[in-house]
Write a protein that holds these residues in place. Structure first.
Motif, PDB file in Angstrom:
ATOM      1  N   ALA A 120     -73.430  90.268  -1.586  1.00 36.26           N
ATOM      2  CA  ALA A 120     -74.073  89.874  -0.331  1.00 36.26           C
ATOM      3  C   ALA A 120     -73.384  90.484   0.874  1.00 36.26           C
ATOM      4  O   ALA A 120     -72.158  90.665   0.890  1.00 36.26           O
ATOM      5  N   LEU A 121     -74.194  90.782   1.881  1.00 35.08           N
ATOM      6  CA  LEU A 121     -73.699  91.116   3.215  1.00 35.08           C
ATOM      7  C   LEU A 121     -73.914  89.912   4.118  1.00 35.08           C
ATOM      8  O   LEU A 121     -75.023  89.374   4.187  1.00 35.08           O
ATOM      9  N   ILE A 122     -72.856  89.493   4.809  1.00 31.39           N
ATOM     10  CA  ILE A 122     -72.946  88.413   5.780  1.00 31.39           C
ATOM     11  C   ILE A 122     -72.870  89.037   7.162  1.00 31.39           C
ATOM     12  O   ILE A 122     -71.846  89.622   7.540  1.00 31.39           O
ATOM     13  N   LEU A 123     -73.950  88.946   7.921  1.00 34.00           N
ATOM     14  CA  LEU A 123     -74.005  89.531   9.258  1.00 34.00           C
ATOM     15  C   LEU A 123     -73.467  88.520  10.263  1.00 34.00           C
ATOM     16  O   LEU A 123     -74.054  87.462  10.458  1.00 34.00           O
ATOM     17  N   ALA A 133     -70.022  81.953   3.560  1.00 29.88           N
ATOM     18  CA  ALA A 133     -69.040  82.563   2.661  1.00 29.88           C
ATOM     19  C   ALA A 133     -68.530  81.555   1.636  1.00 29.88           C
ATOM     20  O   ALA A 133     -68.378  81.877   0.449  1.00 29.88           O
ATOM     21  N   TYR A 134     -68.290  80.324   2.075  1.00 27.77           N
ATOM     22  CA  TYR A 134     -67.820  79.276   1.156  1.00 27.77           C
ATOM     23  C   TYR A 134     -68.869  79.025   0.070  1.00 27.77           C
ATOM     24  O   TYR A 134     -68.537  78.912  -1.116  1.00 27.77           O
ATOM     25  N   ALA A 135     -70.142  78.949   0.477  1.00 26.86           N
ATOM     26  CA  ALA A 135     -71.211  78.716  -0.491  1.00 26.86           C
ATOM     27  C   ALA A 135     -71.315  79.866  -1.491  1.00 26.86           C
ATOM     28  O   ALA A 135     -71.511  79.644  -2.691  1.00 26.86           O
ATOM     29  N   ASN A 140     -70.113  82.358  -7.011  1.00 29.18           N
ATOM     30  CA  ASN A 140     -69.462  83.553  -7.579  1.00 29.18           C
ATOM     31  C   ASN A 140     -70.186  84.840  -7.199  1.00 29.18           C
ATOM     32  O   ASN A 140     -70.312  85.768  -8.012  1.00 29.18           O
ATOM     33  N   ILE A 141     -70.666  84.887  -5.949  1.00 29.43           N
ATOM     34  CA  ILE A 141     -71.311  86.095  -5.427  1.00 29.43           C
ATOM     35  C   ILE A 141     -70.349  86.767  -4.455  1.00 29.43           C
ATOM     36  O   ILE A 141     -70.053  86.210  -3.393  1.00 29.43           O
TER      37      ILE A 141
END
Length: 243
Positions: A120-123, A133-135, A140-141
């Protein structure tokens, strides 16, 4: 009458006030939910001087991190995330901070995950991004943050390439870009490389379809807004206030 409320800045648009007041009316609960619009977090203690019946609070942009220094206790998950969006007022009037954003995000995301959503990319790097991010860690991603101020561990927007979008097929927007009334804005990722394998989760809920979501849909991606996440995190906050 018990009072619940939202701490934030410029929050007339807020989901929470309408959601909870509708809930209280529908369920016959003797309570009201107010917005506490603070121009500075230093105003936070003043709300208790004027209102003695506050039983619980939510916290939104831009105070999810700043509020922590005003709390007496932190739930371990909120401590790990580093952001608080729910405050419980205890019987002794002490304040405990929780994070229900991660719970709402997790519940809203899971039904749409497919086997190829492996990275995943977190913008954005604000308080909401930490909950996301915690989720993702719980799922496990692996993920990478994207920011206007990059570092060795954070991608910059201009650095994103077609290869990045092939590698990261789950994209979560944690920035306010695209929120009403600036609905033409969107995070500057290379949207031309989005395709049917991508899942775009935009935490914005107004408008219901953001510009980023629409650009993804145009390329056959799946796109979700933040409304279901907000419902789930709100109900979790209600559970905490009444525990």
């Amino acid at each position: 009458m018990n009072i619940f409320g939202l701490i934030g800045k410029n929050i007339d648009y807020s989901f929470s006030r309408n959601y909870f007041n509708n809930k209280f009316k529908a369920e016959g609960i003797s309570a009201t939910y107010k917005n506490f619009d603070l121009s500075d977090i230093q105003e936070f203690p003043d709300i208790f001087k004027n209102t003695s019946e506050i039983k619980g609070l939510n916290v939104t942009i831009p105070y999810k991190k700043e509020i922590i220094s005003y709390l007496d206790h932190l739930d371990p998950i909120a401590r790990e995330i580093g952001a608080v969006n729910t405050i419980k007022i205890n019987d002794d009037k002490s304040l405990t901070g929780y994070n229900t954003d991660y719970y709402g995000f997790l519940g809203a995301l899971k039904p749409y995950l497919r086997s190829h959503h492996t990275k995943a990319l977190i913008l954005g790097t604000g308080g909401a991004s930490k909950a996301v991010a915690y989720a993702l860690k719980l799922l496990n991603i692996p993920f990478k943050f994207v920011s206007r101020t990059p570092s060795p561990e954070i991608y910059s927007y201009p650095s994103l390439s077609q290869q990045h979008l092939e590698d990261y097929q789950l994209i979560i927007n944690c920035t306010p870009l695209g929120t009403h009334p600036q609905t033409s804005q969107y995070p500057p990722i290379p949207v031309e490389f989005l395709n049917s394998h991508h899942l775009i989760f935009d935490l914005i809920y107004n408008p219901a379809t953001t510009r980023l979501m629409q650009l993804g849909l145009n390329n056959k991606a799946t796109a979700l807004n933040g409304y279901r996440m907000l419902q789930l995190q709100a109900e979790k906050a209600w559970e905490i206030w009444n525990s």
